[in-house]
Design an enzyme around this catalytic site. Structure first.
Site: not given
Ligand code: C2O
Length: 368
Positions: A110, A130, A139, A267, A271, A292, A305
């Protein structure tokens, strides 16, 4: 005033028309599959294991003999399922660092795709998944392969990840809008992560609107504001792919031209709620999900996700003829490289990521 408003609109129209025309001419090359593990130049040390020891890289192919895997809502799973998920992630944590499927290497993968780590030969810009139209399909496939790896470790092709349905604003338990308790109840569980914000512990409600930190909002306020945000980002603010998926990104461009409505909030806010990079504290271990490079080392990343993916399917089912994916070839033919459940390199085109019938997974119930 009115005249001023009209001229302003006219100016905007001219700018938009010029931008779209320029985009039409500059597009024409979809992003090719990066050459893993070699195209890696990562300051975050997130390169995948070298040398590569799997089979020669090949195009990903659907496997029609797989059972359809049903992902269930995290707030409704039973103890038998939780035990299975825990065991799968434990087995993944035990894989050696030389195995690209290991828990820490999935975190690396990731990081690799989003933290200035992958440069195409000769390119000035790092690949970035992103901030534009790659976000949802990349994702989806990342979570897809993670699920397949866990299934392989369990020897159970029916295994599916849960989805953390933070979009469910029910006032009574079992609630979806808290961190699913199996991620947080036991420090010795493979699903535990110590690097989380204290204010995200169950039964505190998720705040989909605020960027990081604790909140003084009441549960009632949170539920109302969360629902409003979901409506804006999913329904009223996202009538077409450019809104929902974010802006185009082709080979040779810098990327991050603009996120879709869902990418930043909820989203991003989920996070940052879970991993709060509080500017008043020194960069610390509490910020995994908010960073990240290390977000995917929180097991909750995958439930989060999986839900983003489910919300995408809900968006598809809303009325309106434009609620479908981009059809531009730079989107459909863009490619990613992943490691499959056998640790072999595969190239996936976005057109394949859009085919959930081919991928053979579904969500137990869309609205939960
Ligand atoms: Cu690559 Cu929820 O992020």
């Amino acid at each position: 005033m009115l005249l001023h408003g009209c001229w302003w609109n006219f100016g905007l129209l001219v700018v938009l028309t010029i931008t779209t025309t320029v985009m039409r001419f500059t597009h024409g090359a979809p992003l090719p599959a990066p050459n893993l593990p070699d195209d890696c130049n990562s300051e975050e040390r997130c390169c995948m294991p070298r040398p590569y020891t799997g089979k020669p890289r090949r195009q990903f192919a659907f496997n029609a003999s797989l059972p359809v895997r049903l992902r269930r809502a995290a707030n409704l799973v039973d103890e038998a399922y939780i035990a299975k998920l825990e065991r799968a992630v434990q087995l993944q944590r035990e894989l050696p660092d030389t195995d690209p499927r290991s828990f820490s290497n999935q975190r690396n993968l990731h990081c690799l795709y989003c933290d200035n780590a992958l440069y195409y030969p000769g390119s000035a810009w790092p690949l970035e998944v992103h901030g534009g139209w790659l976000f949802l399909p990349w994702h989806r496939m990342f979570v897809y392969f993670n699920e397949r790896i866990l299934a392989k470790l369990l020897g159970d092709d029916t295994f599916a990840l849960p989805f953390w349905n933070w979009d469910n604003q029910a006032a009574e338990p079992p609630q979806g809008n808290i961190l699913p308790y199996f991620y947080a109840r036991n420090k010795s569980s493979s699903l535990w992560n110590k690097n989380r914000n204290n204010c995200s512990e169950p039964p505190l409600l998720v705040d989909l609107n605020t960027v990081g930190g604790c909140t003084s909002k009441t549960p009632e306020e949170l539920r109302i504001q969360n629902n409003r945000l979901l409506y804006t980002q999913l329904v009223s603010g996202a009538p077409a792919p450019s809104f929902f998926f974010g802006l185009p990104y082709s080979y040779g461009e810098a990327g991050q031209m603009g996120s879709g409505t869902f990418e930043d909030s909820p989203h991003g806010t989920v996070h940052l709620w879970l991993g709060d990079p509080n500017p008043d504290k020194p960069a610390g271990p509490y910020d995994d999900m908010g960073n990240f490079a290390v977000a995917a080392r929180d097991p909750a990343f995958y439930g989060h996700h999986s839900n983003i993916d489910r919300v995408w399917t809900i968006w598809n089912s809303l009325p309106g003829e434009h609620r479908r994916e981009y059809s531009h070839p730079d989107f459909l033919d863009a490619q990613f490289t992943f490691y499959d459940e056998n640790a072999d390199l595969v190239v996936v085109n976005i057109s394949q990521a859009l085919n959930r019938t081919g991928l053979r997974y579904d969500f137990c119930s869309k609205f939960q």
